[in-house]
Design a protein around this motif. Structure first.
Motif, PDB file in Angstrom:
ATOM      1  N   PHE A 128       0.839  -0.873  -0.032  1.00 32.48           N
ATOM      2  CA  PHE A 128      -0.059  -0.302   0.173  1.00 32.48           C
ATOM      3  C   PHE A 128       1.061   1.330  -0.099  1.00 32.48           C
ATOM      4  O   PHE A 128       1.906   1.080   0.550  1.00 32.48           O
ATOM      5  CB  PHE A 128      -0.507   0.390   1.668  1.00 32.48           C
ATOM      6  CG  PHE A 128      -1.863   1.657   1.440  1.00 32.48           C
ATOM      7  CD1 PHE A 128      -2.803   1.279   0.942  1.00 32.48           C
ATOM      8  CD2 PHE A 128      -1.147   2.741   2.413  1.00 32.48           C
ATOM      9  CE1 PHE A 128      -3.627   2.915   0.980  1.00 32.48           C
ATOM     10  CE2 PHE A 128      -1.861   3.514   2.769  1.00 32.48           C
ATOM     11  CZ  PHE A 128      -3.404   3.899   1.757  1.00 32.48           C
ATOM     12  N   SER A 129       0.094   2.124  -0.582  1.00 32.09           N
ATOM     13  CA  SER A 129       1.327   3.346  -0.883  1.00 32.09           C
ATOM     14  C   SER A 129       0.764   4.355  -1.647  1.00 32.09           C
ATOM     15  O   SER A 129      -0.769   4.231  -2.112  1.00 32.09           O
ATOM     16  CB  SER A 129       2.822   3.287  -1.805  1.00 32.09           C
ATOM     17  OG  SER A 129       2.445   2.853  -2.974  1.00 32.09           O
ATOM     18  N   ILE A 130       1.080   5.781  -1.332  1.00 35.36           N
ATOM     19  CA  ILE A 130       0.312   6.789  -2.322  1.00 35.36           C
ATOM     20  C   ILE A 130       1.191   7.278  -3.197  1.00 35.36           C
ATOM     21  O   ILE A 130       1.939   7.495  -3.276  1.00 35.36           O
ATOM     22  CB  ILE A 130      -0.194   8.192  -0.959  1.00 35.36           C
ATOM     23  CG1 ILE A 130      -0.682   7.890   0.221  1.00 35.36           C
ATOM     24  CG2 ILE A 130      -0.768   9.094  -2.039  1.00 35.36           C
ATOM     25  CD1 ILE A 130      -1.809   7.152  -0.215  1.00 35.36           C
ATOM     26  N   GLY A 131       0.258   7.079  -4.643  1.00 32.14           N
ATOM     27  CA  GLY A 131       1.087   7.146  -5.569  1.00 32.14           C
ATOM     28  C   GLY A 131       2.097   8.445  -5.560  1.00 32.14           C
ATOM     29  O   GLY A 131       1.945   9.335  -5.128  1.00 32.14           O
ATOM     30  N   LEU A 132       2.909   8.150  -6.530  1.00 29.76           N
ATOM     31  CA  LEU A 132       3.512   9.878  -6.592  1.00 29.76           C
ATOM     32  C   LEU A 132       3.736  10.429  -7.716  1.00 29.76           C
ATOM     33  O   LEU A 132       3.447  11.972  -7.336  1.00 29.76           O
ATOM     34  CB  LEU A 132       5.546   9.933  -6.460  1.00 29.76           C
ATOM     35  CG  LEU A 132       6.253   8.672  -5.220  1.00 29.76           C
ATOM     36  CD1 LEU A 132       7.739   7.989  -5.419  1.00 29.76           C
ATOM     37  CD2 LEU A 132       6.508   9.444  -4.223  1.00 29.76           C
TER      38      LEU A 132
END
Length: 208
Positions: A131-135
Motif C-alpha cells: 500500500f502506498s500513495i502514488g508519487l
C-alpha cells in the motif's frame, strides 16, 4: 419439585440439541467464510497473473527496449485507455528516473526510494509492492513492477503499473458478500488494500 425433577431429562436433551445446532451453525458459517476467502484469493491470483502478462508484453516492446520516448509514450497512452484500472504506466531507467509515462500532466518523479523498485533491481523478477500513495499520481495504489532488458541482455530499466485501490474496492464489492460478513484484502504487511463494506474507513490502516 417432583415436576421439576421429572422435566430435567427433557431439559438436558433440549439443551444438548441446541448446543449441537449452534455448533453445526458455527461450522457452516466458518465453511462459508473459508469458501468466500478462497474464491477471492483465486480471483486476486488471476488479476495478478494478468498484470504480470501485461508487463511481460510491454517489456518486449521495441520502443521500450530502445528507450524511444516518443513511441513509448504513444504506446503506453493507448495501453492506459485499454486498462483503466491502472492509474498510469511508467518506465524508468536503472536509477529510478522515468523516461516514459502516460500522465503527461504530472511531472515524473524518481522512484528509486521505493522498496518495490529496489526489490526489482535485486531479484530481476516481477514484483508486487505494498500500500502506498502514488508519487506521480497522488492516489492510493499498489504497484506492480517488472524489469526490461536491452538487446545486449542486460537489465535496462523497470516498467511500473500502479493499480488504483478504488478499482479493487469496486471489484470485491461485486462479489456478493453475504449479509453480516465482510471481505478484506491486505498487503503482505497487513495494511488494508480494500474492504467490503466500509472500504473508506479501513483502506490504509493496519489489520489488528
Amino acid at each position: 419439585v417432583l415436576v421439576a425433577v421429572s422435566l430435567l431429562p427433557a431439559i438436558a436433551i433440549q439443551a444438548n440439541n441446541e448446543f449441537d445446532l449452534r455448533r453445526a451453525r458455527q461450522v457452516e458459517v466458518q465453511d462459508q467464510a473459508l469458501s468466500l476467502a478462497k474464491l477471492a484469493a483465486a480471483e486476486q491470483q488471476q488479476i495478478i497473473e494478468g498484470i504480470r502478462q501485461v508487463l511481460i508484453a510491454l517489456s518486449e516492446l521495441p520502443a521500450i527496449k530502445a528507450k524511444d520516448v516518443k513511441a513509448c509514450n504513444a504506446y503506453l497512452t493507448g495501453m492506459k485507455h485499454r486498462f483503466p484500472a491502472f492509474l498510469t504506466f511508467i518506465v524508468t531507467d536503472l536509477n529510478g528516473q522515468p523516461f516514459c509515462y502516460t500522465n503527461i500532466d504530472h511531472k515524473p518523479v524518481n522512484v528509486a526510494s521505493r522498496a518495490y523498485f529496489a526489490s526489482v533491481l535485486k531479484t530481476g523478477a516481477f514484483t508486487v509492492g505494498e500500500f502506498s500513495i502514488g508519487l506521480s499520481v497522488p492516489r492510493k495504489v499498489i504497484q506492480f513492477a517488472l524489469p526490461f532488458y536491452g538487446d545486449d541482455g542486460r537489465m535496462s530499466g523497470v516498467i511500473i503499473a500502479p493499480l488504483g485501490l478504488d478499482w479493487l474496492a469496486d471489484r470485491i464489492a461485486q462479489k456478493g458478500v453475504p449479509a453480516g460478513a465482510a471481505l478484506a484484502i491486505t498487503d503482505r504487511s497487513g495494511t488494508y488494500l480494500a474492504r467490503y463494506p466500509d472500504n473508506d474507513q479501513f483502506v490504509g490502516r493496519k489489520l489488528p
